[in-house]
Design a protein around this motif. Structure first.
Motif, PDB file in Angstrom:
ATOM      1  N   PHE A  61       5.406   3.324   1.704  1.00 48.83           N
ATOM      2  CA  PHE A  61       4.932   2.021   1.256  1.00 48.83           C
ATOM      3  C   PHE A  61       4.810   1.104   2.472  1.00 48.83           C
ATOM      4  CE2 PHE A  61       7.019   4.048  -2.262  1.00 48.83           C
ATOM      5  CZ  PHE A  61       6.296   3.689  -3.384  1.00 48.83           C
ATOM      6  N   PHE A  62       3.657   0.454   2.609  1.00 51.20           N
ATOM      7  CA  PHE A  62       3.413  -0.455   3.723  1.00 51.20           C
ATOM      8  C   PHE A  62       3.258  -1.881   3.222  1.00 51.20           C
ATOM      9  CE2 PHE A  62       1.985   3.376   5.980  1.00 51.20           C
ATOM     10  CZ  PHE A  62       2.561   3.169   7.236  1.00 51.20           C
ATOM     11  N   ASP A  63       3.921  -2.806   3.902  1.00 46.89           N
ATOM     12  CA  ASP A  63       3.589  -4.217   3.782  1.00 46.89           C
ATOM     13  C   ASP A  63       2.393  -4.429   4.704  1.00 46.89           C
ATOM     14  OD1 ASP A  63       3.375  -7.013   4.345  1.00 46.89           O
ATOM     15  OD2 ASP A  63       5.416  -7.300   3.640  1.00 46.89           O
ATOM     16  N   VAL A  64       1.217  -4.641   4.138  1.00 47.77           N
ATOM     17  CA  VAL A  64       0.009  -4.666   4.965  1.00 47.77           C
ATOM     18  C   VAL A  64      -0.058  -5.895   5.852  1.00 47.77           C
ATOM     19  CG1 VAL A  64      -1.290  -3.233   3.368  1.00 47.77           C
ATOM     20  CG2 VAL A  64      -1.337  -5.717   3.112  1.00 47.77           C
ATOM     21  N   VAL A 107       1.477   6.067  -7.966  1.00 44.44           N
ATOM     22  CA  VAL A 107       2.506   5.097  -8.356  1.00 44.44           C
ATOM     23  C   VAL A 107       1.874   4.167  -9.386  1.00 44.44           C
ATOM     24  CG1 VAL A 107       4.063   3.285  -7.589  1.00 44.44           C
ATOM     25  CG2 VAL A 107       3.577   5.229  -6.078  1.00 44.44           C
ATOM     26  N   LEU A 108       2.502   4.075 -10.564  1.00 43.25           N
ATOM     27  CA  LEU A 108       1.971   3.226 -11.615  1.00 43.25           C
ATOM     28  C   LEU A 108       2.308   1.762 -11.347  1.00 43.25           C
ATOM     29  CD1 LEU A 108       2.827   5.412 -14.742  1.00 43.25           C
ATOM     30  CD2 LEU A 108       0.632   5.215 -13.539  1.00 43.25           C
ATOM     31  N   ALA A 109       1.632   0.882 -12.069  1.00 48.34           N
ATOM     32  CA  ALA A 109       1.812  -0.557 -11.850  1.00 48.34           C
ATOM     33  C   ALA A 109       3.245  -0.999 -12.119  1.00 48.34           C
ATOM     34  CB  ALA A 109       0.844  -1.340 -12.734  1.00 48.34           C
ATOM     35  N   ASP A 110       3.956  -0.289 -13.012  1.00 49.42           N
ATOM     36  CA  ASP A 110       5.337  -0.665 -13.322  1.00 49.42           C
ATOM     37  C   ASP A 110       6.352   0.001 -12.400  1.00 49.42           C
ATOM     38  OD1 ASP A 110       5.296   1.947 -14.208  1.00 49.42           O
ATOM     39  OD2 ASP A 110       5.573   1.471 -16.335  1.00 49.42           O
ATOM     40  N   GLY A 111       5.883   0.715 -11.377  1.00 54.50           N
ATOM     41  CA  GLY A 111       6.771   1.327 -10.392  1.00 54.50           C
ATOM     42  C   GLY A 111       7.140   2.760 -10.678  1.00 54.50           C
ATOM     43  N   ARG A 112       6.846   3.270 -11.873  1.00 57.37           N
ATOM     44  CA  ARG A 112       7.121   4.676 -12.157  1.00 57.37           C
ATOM     45  C   ARG A 112       6.154   5.565 -11.379  1.00 57.37           C
ATOM     46  NH1 ARG A 112       6.770   5.452 -18.327  1.00 57.37           N
ATOM     47  NH2 ARG A 112       4.923   4.142 -17.972  1.00 57.37           N
ATOM     48  N   ILE A 113       6.525   6.825 -11.232  1.00 60.65           N
ATOM     49  CA  ILE A 113       5.771   7.756 -10.395  1.00 60.65           C
ATOM     50  C   ILE A 113       5.238   8.895 -11.253  1.00 60.65           C
ATOM     51  CG2 ILE A 113       5.911   9.384  -8.459  1.00 60.65           C
ATOM     52  CD1 ILE A 113       8.059   7.534  -7.257  1.00 60.65           C
ATOM     53  N   VAL A 114       3.975   9.259 -11.026  1.00 66.46           N
ATOM     54  CA  VAL A 114       3.344  10.382 -11.697  1.00 66.46           C
ATOM     55  C   VAL A 114       3.349  11.574 -10.745  1.00 66.46           C
ATOM     56  CG1 VAL A 114       1.281  11.220 -12.883  1.00 66.46           C
ATOM     57  CG2 VAL A 114       1.890   8.792 -12.994  1.00 66.46           C
ATOM     58  N   ALA A 115       3.687  12.757 -11.271  1.00 60.83           N
ATOM     59  CA  ALA A 115       3.794  13.939 -10.414  1.00 60.83           C
ATOM     60  C   ALA A 115       3.331  15.177 -11.173  1.00 60.83           C
ATOM     61  CB  ALA A 115       5.239  14.123  -9.950  1.00 60.83           C
ATOM     62  N   LEU A 118       0.848  -1.181   0.000  1.00 58.21           N
ATOM     63  CA  LEU A 118       0.000   0.000   0.000  1.00 58.21           C
ATOM     64  C   LEU A 118       0.887   1.236   0.000  1.00 58.21           C
ATOM     65  CD1 LEU A 118      -3.096   0.789   0.399  1.00 58.21           C
ATOM     66  CD2 LEU A 118      -2.487   1.104   2.809  1.00 58.21           C
ATOM     67  N   TRP A 119       0.627   2.188  -0.914  1.00 58.30           N
ATOM     68  CA  TRP A 119       1.374   3.442  -0.875  1.00 58.30           C
ATOM     69  C   TRP A 119       0.450   4.584  -0.444  1.00 58.30           C
ATOM     70  CZ3 TRP A 119      -0.642   7.271  -3.805  1.00 58.30           C
ATOM     71  CH2 TRP A 119      -1.316   6.938  -4.990  1.00 58.30           C
ATOM     72  N   ILE A 120       1.056   5.557   0.252  1.00 60.77           N
ATOM     73  CA  ILE A 120       0.325   6.738   0.728  1.00 60.77           C
ATOM     74  C   ILE A 120       1.137   7.968   0.373  1.00 60.77           C
ATOM     75  CG2 ILE A 120      -0.531   8.001   2.744  1.00 60.77           C
ATOM     76  CD1 ILE A 120      -0.150   4.284   2.997  1.00 60.77           C
ATOM     77  N   LYS A 121       0.465   8.996  -0.185  1.00 59.47           N
ATOM     78  CA  LYS A 121       1.134  10.261  -0.478  1.00 59.47           C
ATOM     79  C   LYS A 121       0.638  11.336   0.474  1.00 59.47           C
ATOM     80  CE  LYS A 121      -2.049  11.882  -4.119  1.00 59.47           C
ATOM     81  NZ  LYS A 121      -2.317  13.246  -3.642  1.00 59.47           N
ATOM     82  N   GLU A 122       1.346  12.465   0.490  1.00 61.02           N
ATOM     83  CA  GLU A 122       0.994  13.555   1.386  1.00 61.02           C
ATOM     84  C   GLU A 122       0.740  14.830   0.597  1.00 61.02           C
ATOM     85  OE1 GLU A 122       3.199  13.756   5.084  1.00 61.02           O
ATOM     86  OE2 GLU A 122       4.269  11.941   4.538  1.00 61.02           O
TER      87      GLU A 122
END
Length: 383
Positions: free
Chosen positions: A117-120, A146-154, A105-109
């Motif tokens: 990133f959390f290991d749930v 965070v995209l499925a391939d690990g890239r980040i959108v900003a 799980l990822w969380i942004k601020e």
């Protein structure tokens, strides 16, 4: 003939498209299921909700005011909290969005370019400070997803001052590697008219104000990062016919899956809609001429003559797009597009209800009671 159903009609948009929509859009019904939240229970009571996700076993409810993610079973039983308020690893200042990257799980601020990133399963957390490497840009770039391939959108943070993005007509939405290396521009988000600068009636300086009817583009991501839906929803200008907004779905690589233009019935803004907002806006320092300042505030607000055609968007992992339009009676009517852009269903939610997570069998909605206390409600979809 122009066929309108609940204010919607689909028309072919720019290529590529998946073909025309014909016939009547099926009406779905909702059956209320699990409710999460209580008025006077510190374990089950919720504060403002900033996001909802669900998997096969659990429901994750983001609590920005508490700086945590509440984890419940699908039956509504509390399991644990993830994170806490703070600035260390696994801690948050103002969390405002979340999603999945694989099993984490990822969380942004909202005020800090950090991703956690959390290991749930274990609760183990990893926090990174994101920094986009965009040559020649003075902006501070904030992660959106965070995209499925690990890239980040900003996208750039909306700020004033030299190099600030506030006051621009559009913002670039970029894709980077996890280390911030720029890869591409995903889209350009229109924010034309969202923020205005007022100098009239002031003894010193200026005031930046935000439109009470924001119609900036929606850029909404599937929870697992597999696709993004862009809705260009600028309100009708009263001149073009028919009134339309545009929906585009992009895959994880940024390629267009479909682009559609959707006709709708414009809803005009009542003449007295801005009166209370202008009165509230007068409570500011350094106003020397209240009449001139109020007139400038009204001129800025009244650029919006019609409400935006879409008030909320949700995207499911299966590629479906869920688009809400506010009715005059306060209810929201939802139009559901499948992964190719065809309309497959429509339904209504009670006043104040908003979808945060959905698929073709259920949707998770945040509702508030008369005391403005939020509840997370699961609805089963009957098609």
């Amino acid at each position: 003939m122009r066929s309108l159903l609940l204010g919607y009609a689909l028309a072919l948009g720019a290529a590529p498209v998946s073909g025309p929509v014909s016939g009547q859009i099926p009406e779905w019904t909702l059956e209320r299921g699990v409710t999460i939240g209580r008025v006077d229970d510190p374990v089950y009571g919720l504060t403002r909700v900033g996001g909802v996700l669900a998997d096969a076993e659990r429901v994750f409810v983001l609590q920005p005011e508490d700086g945590t993610v509440r984890v419940f079973s699908r039956a509504g039983e509390f399991i644990r909290d993830l994170g806490r308020r703070g600035e260390g690893p696994g801690e948050f200042t103002r969390p405002n969005g979340m999603g999945w990257h694989g099993s984490r799980l990822w969380i942004k601020e909202s005020m800090s370019p950090r991703l956690t990133f959390f290991d749930v399963a274990t609760g183990e957390a990893e926090t990174i400070r994101y920094r986009a490497d965009v040559p020649g840009s003075p902006n501070r770039w904030m992660p959106l997803a965070v995209l499925a391939d690990g890239r980040i959108v900003a996208s750039p943070q909306l700020t004033t001052g030299p190099g600030g993005a506030m006051g621009a007509s559009e913002l670039p939405v970029i894709v980077t590697e996890p280390d911030g290396t720029l890869r591409d521009t995903l889209t350009r988000q229109s924010i034309d008219g969202l923020v205005g600068r007022i100098t009239a009636g002031r003894s010193v300086g200026e005031t930046w104000v935000t439109s009470p009817i924001p119609d900036l583009d929606f850029v909404t991501f599937a929870p697992d990062g597999s696709s993004v839906v862009v809705v260009k929803r600028q309100g009708w200008d009263g001149r073009t016919d028919p009134a339309e907004f545009e929906v585009t779905r992009l895959d994880v690589h940024g390629d267009t899956v479909y682009r559609r233009r959707i006709e709708y019935e414009p809803r005009p803004v009542p003449s007295d809609y801005f009166d209370d907002r202008i009165a509230d806006g007068m409570d500011r320092p350094n106003i020397s001429n209240r009449r001139a300042y109020a007139r400038a505030l009204r001129e800025f607000y009244e650029q919006r003559r019609y409400f935006p055609p879409v008030t909320s968007v949700a995207v499911a992992n299966d590629g479906t797009a869920w688009l809400a339009r506010q009715r005059e009676d306060g209810e929201r009517e939802w139009l559901v597009l499948d992964g190719s852009g065809s309309a497959i269903g429509r339904f209504r939610l009670p006043r104040g209800g908003g979808i945060w997570f959905a698929n073709l069998t259920e949707c998770w909605v945040v509702e508030s009671d008369a005391l403005d206390i939020p509840y997370v409600v699961q609805y089963n979809i009957v098609r």
